[in-house]
Structure formats: structure tokens, C-alpha cells
Scaffold this motif. Structure first.
Motif, PDB file in Angstrom:
ATOM      1  N   THR A 184      39.107  43.736  48.762  1.00 56.48           N
ATOM      2  CA  THR A 184      40.204  43.187  49.432  1.00 56.48           C
ATOM      3  C   THR A 184      40.238  42.500  50.974  1.00 56.48           C
TER       4      THR A 184
ATOM      5  N   GLN B  53      45.105  40.210  52.916  1.00 56.05           N
ATOM      6  CA  GLN B  53      46.341  40.066  51.772  1.00 56.05           C
ATOM      7  C   GLN B  53      47.819  39.558  52.239  1.00 56.05           C
TER       8      GLN B  53
ATOM      9  N   LYS C 183      44.941  35.499  48.310  1.00 59.35           N
ATOM     10  CA  LYS C 183      44.654  36.948  48.739  1.00 59.35           C
ATOM     11  C   LYS C 183      42.795  36.394  49.219  1.00 59.35           C
TER      12      LYS C 183
END
Length: 72
Positions: A31, A34, A39
């Protein structure tokens, strides 16, 4: 017991050869950012380390030899 050692040894040997010749890889998703439910992710293909393939070959060969030369 001999046949089990032999089969597991062959599987490790083939898997180790697969990794050493550069075909072993896995996908990792990270990731990056976010914000709330939004995201941003990045996906990377990573190779399995060579030492893992070499150790699979060595352990697999030892298990195959142990299955072949076991007295039981």
C-alpha cells in the motif's frame, strides 16, 4: 518410509531446480498511499532467493539418497 523419503526428495529437488533456473517468483502488494477508503497499491514480482533453491537441491538429493539406500 523409503518411498516417502524418495517422493519428498524428488519434489524438493525439482522445486530447487525450478528456483535456480530463474522461474521461481512471487507477487507482493504494497500500500503506497491510503486516504479514507481510497487506496493506492503497487504490485511487485519478486524472485525467490537463489540460496533457497540450492538448499532445496541439496536436501532433496540427500532425501532421495536416503530413500534409495535405507535398509528398511
Amino acid at each position: 518410509m523409503r518411498i516417502l523419503l524418495f517422493i519428498v526428495g524428488i519434489l524438493l529437488l525439482v522445486g530447487g531446480l525450478w528456483v535456480v533456473f530463474g522461474h521461481g517468483s512471487y507477487t507482493q502488494t504494497d500500500t503506497v498511499f491510503q486516504l479514507g477508503s481510497a487506496k493506492l497499491t503497487a504490485t511487485h514480482d519478486k524472485a525467490v532467493p537463489q540460496w533457497l533453491g540450492i538448499s532445496g537441491i541439496v536436501v532433496g538429493a540427500l532425501l532421495v539418497l536416503g530413500g534409495l539406500f535405507s535398509k528398511r
